[in-house]
Enzyme design. Sequence first.
Site, PDB file in Angstrom:
ATOM      1  N   HIS A  75       0.843  -1.200   0.000  1.00  0.00           N
ATOM      2  CA  HIS A  75       0.000   0.000   0.000  1.00  0.00           C
ATOM      3  C   HIS A  75       0.879   1.251   0.000  1.00  0.00           C
ATOM      4  O   HIS A  75       1.858   1.319   0.724  1.00  0.00           O
ATOM      5  CB  HIS A  75      -0.903   0.020   1.237  1.00  0.00           C
ATOM      6  CG  HIS A  75      -2.071  -0.914   1.133  1.00  0.00           C
ATOM      7  ND1 HIS A  75      -3.131  -0.892   1.997  1.00  0.00           N
ATOM      8  CD2 HIS A  75      -2.349  -1.901   0.241  1.00  0.00           C
ATOM      9  CE1 HIS A  75      -4.010  -1.822   1.660  1.00  0.00           C
ATOM     10  NE2 HIS A  75      -3.544  -2.455   0.600  1.00  0.00           N
ATOM     11  N   TYR A 204      -8.823   5.149   8.268  1.00  0.00           N
ATOM     12  CA  TYR A 204      -8.891   5.486   9.689  1.00  0.00           C
ATOM     13  C   TYR A 204      -9.908   6.613   9.822  1.00  0.00           C
ATOM     14  O   TYR A 204      -9.696   7.696   9.255  1.00  0.00           O
ATOM     15  CB  TYR A 204      -7.526   5.965  10.200  1.00  0.00           C
ATOM     16  CG  TYR A 204      -6.504   4.861  10.374  1.00  0.00           C
ATOM     17  CD1 TYR A 204      -5.807   4.343   9.293  1.00  0.00           C
ATOM     18  CD2 TYR A 204      -6.226   4.334  11.647  1.00  0.00           C
ATOM     19  CE1 TYR A 204      -4.866   3.334   9.457  1.00  0.00           C
ATOM     20  CE2 TYR A 204      -5.285   3.330  11.821  1.00  0.00           C
ATOM     21  CZ  TYR A 204      -4.611   2.834  10.730  1.00  0.00           C
ATOM     22  OH  TYR A 204      -3.688   1.832  10.894  1.00  0.00           O
ATOM     23  N   PRO A 297      -3.300  -0.691  19.232  1.00  0.00           N
ATOM     24  CA  PRO A 297      -3.096  -1.088  17.837  1.00  0.00           C
ATOM     25  C   PRO A 297      -3.255   0.018  16.793  1.00  0.00           C
ATOM     26  O   PRO A 297      -2.966  -0.210  15.626  1.00  0.00           O
ATOM     27  CB  PRO A 297      -4.169  -2.176  17.628  1.00  0.00           C
ATOM     28  CG  PRO A 297      -5.178  -1.956  18.689  1.00  0.00           C
ATOM     29  CD  PRO A 297      -4.480  -1.317  19.835  1.00  0.00           C
ATOM     30  N   LYS A 301       1.814  -0.929  15.210  1.00  0.00           N
ATOM     31  CA  LYS A 301       3.238  -1.014  15.528  1.00  0.00           C
ATOM     32  C   LYS A 301       3.675  -2.279  16.276  1.00  0.00           C
ATOM     33  O   LYS A 301       4.862  -2.607  16.307  1.00  0.00           O
ATOM     34  CB  LYS A 301       3.668   0.206  16.367  1.00  0.00           C
ATOM     35  CG  LYS A 301       3.810   1.456  15.570  1.00  0.00           C
ATOM     36  CD  LYS A 301       5.050   1.408  14.685  1.00  0.00           C
ATOM     37  CE  LYS A 301       5.023   2.441  13.591  1.00  0.00           C
ATOM     38  NZ  LYS A 301       4.890   1.933  12.229  1.00  0.00           N
ATOM     39  N   TYR A 387       4.471   5.952  10.476  1.00  0.00           N
ATOM     40  CA  TYR A 387       3.601   4.820  10.130  1.00  0.00           C
ATOM     41  C   TYR A 387       4.344   3.830   9.245  1.00  0.00           C
ATOM     42  O   TYR A 387       4.303   2.618   9.477  1.00  0.00           O
ATOM     43  CB  TYR A 387       2.335   5.316   9.431  1.00  0.00           C
ATOM     44  CG  TYR A 387       1.239   4.268   9.342  1.00  0.00           C
ATOM     45  CD1 TYR A 387       0.113   4.350  10.148  1.00  0.00           C
ATOM     46  CD2 TYR A 387       1.326   3.204   8.460  1.00  0.00           C
ATOM     47  CE1 TYR A 387      -0.891   3.404  10.081  1.00  0.00           C
ATOM     48  CE2 TYR A 387       0.321   2.243   8.383  1.00  0.00           C
ATOM     49  CZ  TYR A 387      -0.779   2.348   9.194  1.00  0.00           C
ATOM     50  OH  TYR A 387      -1.769   1.404   9.132  1.00  0.00           O
TER      51      TYR A 387
HETATM   52  P1  RFL Z   1       3.159 -12.904  21.043  1.00  0.00           P
HETATM   53  O1  RFL Z   1       2.713 -12.970  19.618  1.00  0.00           O
HETATM   54  O2  RFL Z   1       2.146 -12.646  22.068  1.00  0.00           O
HETATM   55  O3  RFL Z   1       3.918 -14.263  21.350  1.00  0.00           O
HETATM   56  C1  RFL Z   1       4.323 -14.598  22.667  1.00  0.00           C
HETATM   57  C2  RFL Z   1       4.248 -16.087  22.805  1.00  0.00           C
HETATM   58  O4  RFL Z   1       4.713 -16.469  24.100  1.00  0.00           O
HETATM   59  C3  RFL Z   1       3.880 -17.507  24.578  1.00  0.00           C
HETATM   60  N1  RFL Z   1       3.978 -17.617  26.045  1.00  0.00           N
HETATM   61  C4  RFL Z   1       4.724 -18.530  26.691  1.00  0.00           C
HETATM   62  N2  RFL Z   1       5.536 -19.487  26.258  1.00  0.00           N
HETATM   63  C5  RFL Z   1       6.149 -20.277  27.178  1.00  0.00           C
HETATM   64  N3  RFL Z   1       5.955 -20.142  28.523  1.00  0.00           N
HETATM   65  C6  RFL Z   1       5.137 -19.177  28.998  1.00  0.00           C
HETATM   66  N4  RFL Z   1       4.923 -19.056  30.316  1.00  0.00           N
HETATM   67  C7  RFL Z   1       4.488 -18.325  28.062  1.00  0.00           C
HETATM   68  N5  RFL Z   1       3.619 -17.295  28.208  1.00  0.00           N
HETATM   69  C8  RFL Z   1       3.320 -16.870  26.976  1.00  0.00           C
HETATM   70  C9  RFL Z   1       2.495 -17.117  24.085  1.00  0.00           C
HETATM   71  O5  RFL Z   1       1.603 -18.209  24.065  1.00  0.00           O
HETATM   72  C10 RFL Z   1       2.817 -16.572  22.696  1.00  0.00           C
HETATM   73  O6  RFL Z   1       2.708 -17.564  21.687  1.00  0.00           O
HETATM   74  O7  RFL Z   1       4.293 -11.808  21.222  1.00  0.00           O
HETATM   75  P2  RFL Z   1       5.450 -11.322  20.224  1.00  0.00           P
HETATM   76  O8  RFL Z   1       6.110 -12.503  19.578  1.00  0.00           O
HETATM   77  O9  RFL Z   1       6.249 -10.345  20.982  1.00  0.00           O
HETATM   78  O10 RFL Z   1       4.659 -10.582  19.034  1.00  0.00           O
HETATM   79  C11 RFL Z   1       3.940  -9.400  19.295  1.00  0.00           C
HETATM   80  C12 RFL Z   1       2.733  -9.290  18.367  1.00  0.00           C
HETATM   81  O11 RFL Z   1       2.009 -10.494  18.426  1.00  0.00           O
HETATM   82  C13 RFL Z   1       1.823  -8.110  18.750  1.00  0.00           C
HETATM   83  O12 RFL Z   1       2.584  -6.989  19.097  1.00  0.00           O
HETATM   84  C14 RFL Z   1       0.898  -7.687  17.581  1.00  0.00           C
HETATM   85  O13 RFL Z   1      -0.041  -8.699  17.302  1.00  0.00           O
HETATM   86  C15 RFL Z   1       0.183  -6.380  17.904  1.00  0.00           C
HETATM   87  N6  RFL Z   1      -0.780  -5.971  16.861  1.00  0.00           N
HETATM   88  C16 RFL Z   1      -0.362  -5.336  15.692  1.00  0.00           C
HETATM   89  N7  RFL Z   1       0.951  -5.123  15.459  1.00  0.00           N
HETATM   90  C17 RFL Z   1       1.350  -4.574  14.275  1.00  0.00           C
HETATM   91  O14 RFL Z   1       2.570  -4.395  14.076  1.00  0.00           O
HETATM   92  N8  RFL Z   1       0.467  -4.201  13.286  1.00  0.00           N
HETATM   93  C18 RFL Z   1      -0.868  -4.388  13.436  1.00  0.00           C
HETATM   94  O15 RFL Z   1      -1.614  -4.092  12.505  1.00  0.00           O
HETATM   95  C19 RFL Z   1      -1.333  -4.944  14.688  1.00  0.00           C
HETATM   96  N9  RFL Z   1      -2.629  -5.158  14.885  1.00  0.00           N
HETATM   97  C20 RFL Z   1      -2.136  -6.252  17.037  1.00  0.00           C
HETATM   98  C21 RFL Z   1      -3.046  -5.820  16.020  1.00  0.00           C
HETATM   99  C22 RFL Z   1      -2.594  -6.930  18.151  1.00  0.00           C
HETATM  100  C23 RFL Z   1      -3.923  -7.203  18.284  1.00  0.00           C
HETATM  101  N10 RFL Z   1      -4.309  -7.910  19.454  1.00  0.00           N
HETATM  102  C24 RFL Z   1      -5.232  -8.970  19.494  1.00  0.00           C
HETATM  103  C25 RFL Z   1      -3.564  -7.731  20.677  1.00  0.00           C
HETATM  104  C26 RFL Z   1      -4.372  -6.081  16.126  1.00  0.00           C
HETATM  105  C27 RFL Z   1      -4.816  -6.777  17.264  1.00  0.00           C
HETATM  106  C28 RFL Z   1      -6.281  -7.035  17.279  1.00  0.00           C
HETATM  107  C1  PHB Z   2      -5.335  -4.890  11.156  1.00  0.00           C
HETATM  108  O1  PHB Z   2      -5.471  -5.087   9.935  1.00  0.00           O
HETATM  109  O2  PHB Z   2      -5.578  -5.779  11.984  1.00  0.00           O
HETATM  110  C2  PHB Z   2      -4.892  -3.566  11.643  1.00  0.00           C
HETATM  111  C3  PHB Z   2      -4.501  -2.607  10.727  1.00  0.00           C
HETATM  112  C4  PHB Z   2      -4.094  -1.365  11.173  1.00  0.00           C
HETATM  113  C5  PHB Z   2      -4.091  -1.097  12.522  1.00  0.00           C
HETATM  114  C6  PHB Z   2      -4.454  -2.065  13.436  1.00  0.00           C
HETATM  115  C7  PHB Z   2      -4.871  -3.306  12.999  1.00  0.00           C
HETATM  116  O3  PHB Z   2      -3.711   0.140  12.940  1.00  0.00           O
END
Ligand code: RFL
Ligand code: PHB
Length: 394
Positions: A75, A204, A297, A301, A387
């Site tokens: 994008h 957004y 979110p 980031k 961004y």
């Molecule tokens: P994770 O993915 O949470 O992985 C951590 C892992 O550790 C495990 N764990 C354990 N393992 C062993 N022993 C234990 N005691 C443990 N306790 C926990 C867990 O089960 C898990 O598998 O962390 P990591 O690797 O640091 O990655 C971070 C990302 O997952 C997170 O920051 C993003 O998903 C955030 N996020 C977004 N980030 C972006 O860069 N762009 C986005 O568009 C974006 N959208 C989002 C998001 C997060 C969301 N949610 C649900 C929080 C949208 C959403 C809806």
């Molecule tokens: C997503 O596609 O899940 C998403 C995209 C942009 C954001 C947060 C989540 O800022």
Amino acid sequence: MDETRTQVAIIGAGPAGMLLSHLLAAEGVDSVVVETRSEEYVASRIRAGILEQSTVDLLRGSGLAERLEDEGDRHRGIYLQWPEERHHLDFEKLTGRSVWVYGQTEVQKDLVAARKADDQAVFYEIDDTTLDDVETDRPSVTFTDADGAPHRVVADVVAGCDGTFGPSRAAVPEGERSTWEKVYPYSWLGVLADVAPSTDELIYAWHPDGFALHSMRSETVSRLYLQVPNDTPVEEWSDDRIWESLATRLGHGQDGWTLTPGPITEKSVLPMRSFVQTPMRHGRLFLAGDAAHIVPPTGAKGLNLAVSDVGLLAPALVALLQTGDSALADAYSDTALRRVWRCTHFSWWMTTMLHQSGDPFDRQLQLSQLRWVTGSDAGATGLAENYAGLPLGY
Ligand code: RFL
Ligand code: PHB
């Protein structure tokens, strides 16, 4: 007790842990990954959708971008809007950098496939993870394996990549850690829908009823979010109510634009907070990703920060373990935190610019800020630079 010896014990098989294991293996450093959940569970968690330029560069540079090149959607920018006005910010024109729509589920699949091809040791479905001796040069992680047997991984370094709820961050003694936290007075209701996106790039939307975001996962799957009050039970939001609110907030009918509804396949409420713990290193324990910091979110980031932490940590551990050179490892926490705080600010800024707080004064400031960001190249470039993502070494 069964014991495994490795160079790096990695706690957490999410994107941070699996990418770290991949980058270390490429340089001849071996690791063991331990994870509480099953492989399928980790792979199917619907989370991030946007990869910034430096994340894509790193994945390309480490041979992980084959499917991303084919299936990811590049994008140029995003739309920012408020009632009666929609503006496109062209990141490529403003900064020469772009973003990719490629779900975290896909990144995770690519990482798991690459680690499997390399026979990476991953213990899934473990319990009772405990970190020991992280202040020595022989730290260890003990756990109960999937068969209920106790197991110890003895390592040179422990990498805490265990996300928001893992035990690693608490292994830094209380007197030596500082934490900063902000809880926002609103949440997101997120839905996944089997319908072609009604937009070519993300929208957004600021709206008096609350923020809305139109994102996507593919040509046939849309991802949409609505601001809702904290603790909203998901049952309060029928599919019809969701589509009606999205239509209102995203401006259905405005200048001929329409939102096409479709079957909703997933629905959940996500609380929002900012959190940072410093330092990101204690002795031979290094924290990366959500284990050390959480962002709301709105700035997309979280995943990108997890990748950039690991992009800094991997070469630091390679130098430490292969040549005994500790310069990068000693600098890791400060270097990573510079970017963490930048992204923490950006995510807070995007969040507070776009969500309704209930304060009429805030509303006027938000609208003024949105007019400036969309109306001035200086304003637009600041948003675009953050961004699309600052370079890895920022
Ligand atoms: P994770 O993915 O949470 O992985 C951590 C892992 O550790 C495990 N764990 C354990 N393992 C062993 N022993 C234990 N005691 C443990 N306790 C926990 C867990 O089960 C898990 O598998 O962390 P990591 O690797 O640091 O990655 C971070 C990302 O997952 C997170 O920051 C993003 O998903 C955030 N996020 C977004 N980030 C972006 O860069 N762009 C986005 O568009 C974006 N959208 C989002 C998001 C997060 C969301 N949610 C649900 C929080 C949208 C959403 C809806
Ligand atoms: C997503 O596609 O899940 C998403 C995209 C942009 C954001 C947060 C989540 O800022």
